[in-house]
Design a protein around this motif. Structure first.
Motif, short mmCIF file in Angstrom:
data_model
loop_
_atom_site.label_atom_id
_atom_site.label_comp_id
_atom_site.label_asym_id
_atom_site.label_seq_id
_atom_site.Cartn_x
_atom_site.Cartn_y
_atom_site.Cartn_z
N GLY A 27 15.33 8.06 -4.61
CA GLY A 27 15.50 8.40 -3.19
C GLY A 27 16.05 7.20 -2.45
N SER A 70 19.43 6.83 -1.10
CA SER A 70 20.75 7.04 -0.48
C SER A 70 20.91 6.28 0.83
CB SER A 70 20.97 8.54 -0.21
OG SER A 70 19.97 9.01 0.68
N ARG A 71 19.78 6.06 1.54
CA ARG A 71 19.85 5.44 2.88
C ARG A 71 18.46 4.91 3.23
NH1 ARG A 71 18.17 9.99 6.37
NH2 ARG A 71 17.93 11.77 4.99
N LEU A 78 15.04 3.09 3.90
CA LEU A 78 14.22 2.10 3.18
C LEU A 78 14.55 2.03 1.69
CD1 LEU A 78 10.72 2.74 4.84
CD2 LEU A 78 12.57 1.24 5.58
N GLY A 79 14.87 3.16 1.09
CA GLY A 79 15.19 3.18 -0.35
C GLY A 79 16.44 2.37 -0.63
N ARG A 115 20.40 12.23 -3.91
CA ARG A 115 20.66 13.65 -4.21
C ARG A 115 22.07 14.07 -3.80
NH1 ARG A 115 16.64 16.87 -0.01
NH2 ARG A 115 17.00 15.47 1.74
N ILE A 170 14.38 15.30 -6.13
CA ILE A 170 13.08 15.22 -6.81
C ILE A 170 12.34 16.55 -6.85
CG2 ILE A 170 12.71 12.75 -6.43
CD1 ILE A 170 10.69 13.52 -4.21
N VAL A 171 12.76 17.48 -6.01
CA VAL A 171 12.10 18.79 -5.98
C VAL A 171 12.53 19.66 -7.18
CG1 VAL A 171 12.03 20.94 -4.63
CG2 VAL A 171 11.72 18.73 -3.49
N ASN A 210 10.55 6.50 -3.61
CA ASN A 210 10.63 6.28 -2.15
C ASN A 210 10.87 7.58 -1.39
OD1 ASN A 210 11.40 4.67 0.38
ND2 ASN A 210 13.24 5.87 -0.02
N GLY A 235 11.18 10.87 0.65
CA GLY A 235 10.19 11.58 1.46
C GLY A 235 10.85 12.21 2.68
N THR A 268 7.75 18.03 -1.21
CA THR A 268 8.65 16.87 -1.26
C THR A 268 7.87 15.56 -1.29
OG1 THR A 268 10.26 18.12 0.05
CG2 THR A 268 10.63 15.75 -0.16
N MET A 325 6.11 5.33 -2.23
CA MET A 325 6.18 5.03 -0.80
C MET A 325 5.30 6.02 -0.07
SD MET A 325 7.50 2.81 1.19
CE MET A 325 9.18 2.18 1.10
N SER A 326 4.19 5.49 0.44
CA SER A 326 3.32 6.31 1.26
C SER A 326 3.58 5.93 2.72
CB SER A 326 1.86 6.08 0.86
OG SER A 326 1.00 6.87 1.62
N LYS A 336 0.94 12.52 2.88
CA LYS A 336 0.84 11.15 2.36
C LYS A 336 -0.60 10.84 1.92
CE LYS A 336 5.18 9.76 2.99
NZ LYS A 336 6.09 9.38 1.88
N MET A 341 14.35 8.37 9.81
CA MET A 341 13.02 8.96 9.93
C MET A 341 12.18 8.24 10.99
SD MET A 341 9.92 9.43 7.16
CE MET A 341 10.86 10.36 5.97
N GLY A 342 12.16 6.94 10.97
CA GLY A 342 11.32 6.16 11.88
C GLY A 342 11.78 6.24 13.33
N1 LIG Z 1 10.64 4.74 8.50
C1 LIG Z 1 9.33 4.65 8.67
O1 LIG Z 1 8.85 4.22 9.73
C2 LIG Z 1 8.41 5.02 7.55
C3 LIG Z 1 7.03 4.73 7.73
C4 LIG Z 1 6.14 5.05 6.72
C5 LIG Z 1 6.59 5.63 5.55
N2 LIG Z 1 7.92 5.92 5.40
C6 LIG Z 1 8.32 6.53 4.13
O2 LIG Z 1 9.36 5.76 3.55
C7 LIG Z 1 10.22 6.61 2.77
C8 LIG Z 1 11.66 6.41 3.23
O3 LIG Z 1 11.72 6.70 4.62
P1 LIG Z 1 12.98 6.33 5.53
O4 LIG Z 1 12.44 5.89 6.82
O5 LIG Z 1 13.96 5.49 4.79
O6 LIG Z 1 13.56 7.81 5.75
P2 LIG Z 1 15.04 8.39 5.73
O7 LIG Z 1 15.98 7.43 6.35
O8 LIG Z 1 14.92 9.76 6.31
O9 LIG Z 1 15.38 8.47 4.16
C9 LIG Z 1 14.68 9.37 3.35
C10 LIG Z 1 15.20 9.22 1.94
O10 LIG Z 1 14.50 10.14 1.09
C11 LIG Z 1 15.47 10.93 0.40
N3 LIG Z 1 14.98 12.25 0.08
C12 LIG Z 1 14.38 13.15 0.89
N4 LIG Z 1 14.09 14.27 0.21
C13 LIG Z 1 14.51 14.08 -1.07
C14 LIG Z 1 14.51 14.86 -2.23
N5 LIG Z 1 14.03 16.11 -2.25
N6 LIG Z 1 15.02 14.33 -3.37
C15 LIG Z 1 15.52 13.07 -3.38
N7 LIG Z 1 15.58 12.29 -2.30
C16 LIG Z 1 15.09 12.78 -1.15
C17 LIG Z 1 16.65 10.99 1.37
O11 LIG Z 1 17.81 11.42 0.69
P3 LIG Z 1 19.02 12.23 1.47
O12 LIG Z 1 19.92 11.16 2.03
O13 LIG Z 1 19.65 13.02 0.39
O14 LIG Z 1 18.39 13.08 2.54
C18 LIG Z 1 16.69 9.53 1.83
O15 LIG Z 1 17.28 8.72 0.86
C19 LIG Z 1 9.68 8.02 2.95
O16 LIG Z 1 8.85 8.35 1.88
C20 LIG Z 1 8.89 7.93 4.24
O17 LIG Z 1 7.88 8.91 4.32
C21 LIG Z 1 8.82 5.63 6.37
#
Ligand SMILES: NC(=O)c1ccc[n+]([C@@H]2O[C@H](COP(=O)([O-])OP(=O)(O)OC[C@H]3O[C@@H](n4cnc5c(N)ncnc54)[C@H](OP(=O)(O)O)[C@@H]3O)[C@@H](O)[C@H]2O)c1
Length: 227
Positions: free
Chosen positions: A8, A10-11, A13-14, A33, A57-58, A81, A83, A106, A131-132, A153, A186-187
């Motif tokens: 996960g 693509s963009r 935190l991952g 994905r 991942i689904v 990562n 989510g 997911t 990643m929780s 989570k 997301m954040g």
């Molecule tokens: N940002 C925050 O403040 C924060 C805080 C606590 C926890 N988190 C956790 O950190 C992780 C990353 O969050 P983020 O902020 O970087 O969010 P994000 O910018 O929305 O990125 C989410 C990532 O997860 C991927 N993803 C979602 N569904 C998927 C699937 N079915 N199969 C494969 N990849 C999938 C997305 O891929 P696509 O590009 O294909 O959609 C994207 O790479 C998540 O688990 C989130 O819950 C984030």
């Protein structure tokens, strides 16, 4: 050179984790994905140290196919990562069954299926992480909000603890990360931390756990989060 599989990426935190591990001289297998401009750009500078694989991942068949492609590889870090979130105001009273299932499948079931599928590639000295979120803490849930996401989570944390309990004599480190509230898609723009304030700390925290058996729930500063 150690190798990380970051699922996960693509963009957000991952993607930043991939960049950080490359900076620290690791090889990385990153999954996305769909197309990822961020991973394409990193590939130009990292060359063979970065491999990109396609994975939703689904999709169980896709997880099994990637596992087959990686047979024989050693993963010093396996980290899921991926989510999704949903609305801050979504309560169990209002959420549709489809939306509840989407978030749970997911964020909870699919990451653990990835852990189960790939854990045999992680050596005794390796680390398995997911990643929780700080919102996954049951003990710290005093303000409410984000009910469905929180539940997903918290359930992920419990399933990681169950995985660790089932593998009691496992010498590997198992880490559940709370990255802080970070400015990503997301954040959102109001989040407290930039990606650069979170992810180097997340990676330092993960690296520091190698060789320490048992499961820990840690934030980006390496501090324990209450379960
Ligand atoms: N940002 C925050 O403040 C924060 C805080 C606590 C926890 N988190 C956790 O950190 C992780 C990353 O969050 P983020 O902020 O970087 O969010 P994000 O910018 O929305 O990125 C989410 C990532 O997860 C991927 N993803 C979602 N569904 C998927 C699937 N079915 N199969 C494969 N990849 C999938 C997305 O891929 P696509 O590009 O294909 O959609 C994207 O790479 C998540 O688990 C989130 O819950 C984030």
């Amino acid at each position: 050179m150690p190798t990380a599989l970051i699922v996960g990426a693509s963009r957000g935190l991952g993607l930043a984790m991939v960049e950080e591990y490359l900076k620290r001289e690791w090889s990385v297998i990153a999954t996305a994905r769909g197309p990822s401009k961020g991973l394409d750009a990193l590939r130009e500078s990292a060359g063979e140290r970065l491999e990109v694989e396609s994975l939703d991942i689904v999709e169980q068949d896709a997880v099994a196919a990637l596992r087959k492609r990686l047979a024989g590889r050693t993963l010093d870090l396996l980290f899921v990562n991926a989510g999704v979130s949903n609305g801050h105001g979504d309560t169990v009273a209002g959420v549709s069954t489809d939306e509840f299932v989407r978030v749970m499948v997911t964020n909870t079931l699919s990451p653990m299926r990835v852990v189960e599928a790939f854990e045999s590639l992680v050596p005794a000295t390796g680390t398995i992480g997911v990643m929780s979120s700080g919102l996954g803490s049951v003990a710290d849930n005093e303000r409410g909000g984000w009910e469905v996401y929180r539940g997903s989570k918290a359930a992920l944390n419990t399933l990681m603890r169950s995985f660790a309990a089932r593998n009691k004599s496992d010498p590997r480190a198992m880490v559940i990360i709370a990255p802080g509230w970070v400015r990503t898609d997301m954040g959102g723009p109001q989040a407290l931390l930039s990606i650069d304030e979170s992810i180097p700390g997340v990676v330092t925290t993960l690296l520091a756990q190698a060789g320490k058996p048992g499961v820990r729930y840690l934030n980006y500063k390496g501090e324990s989060v209450r379960w």
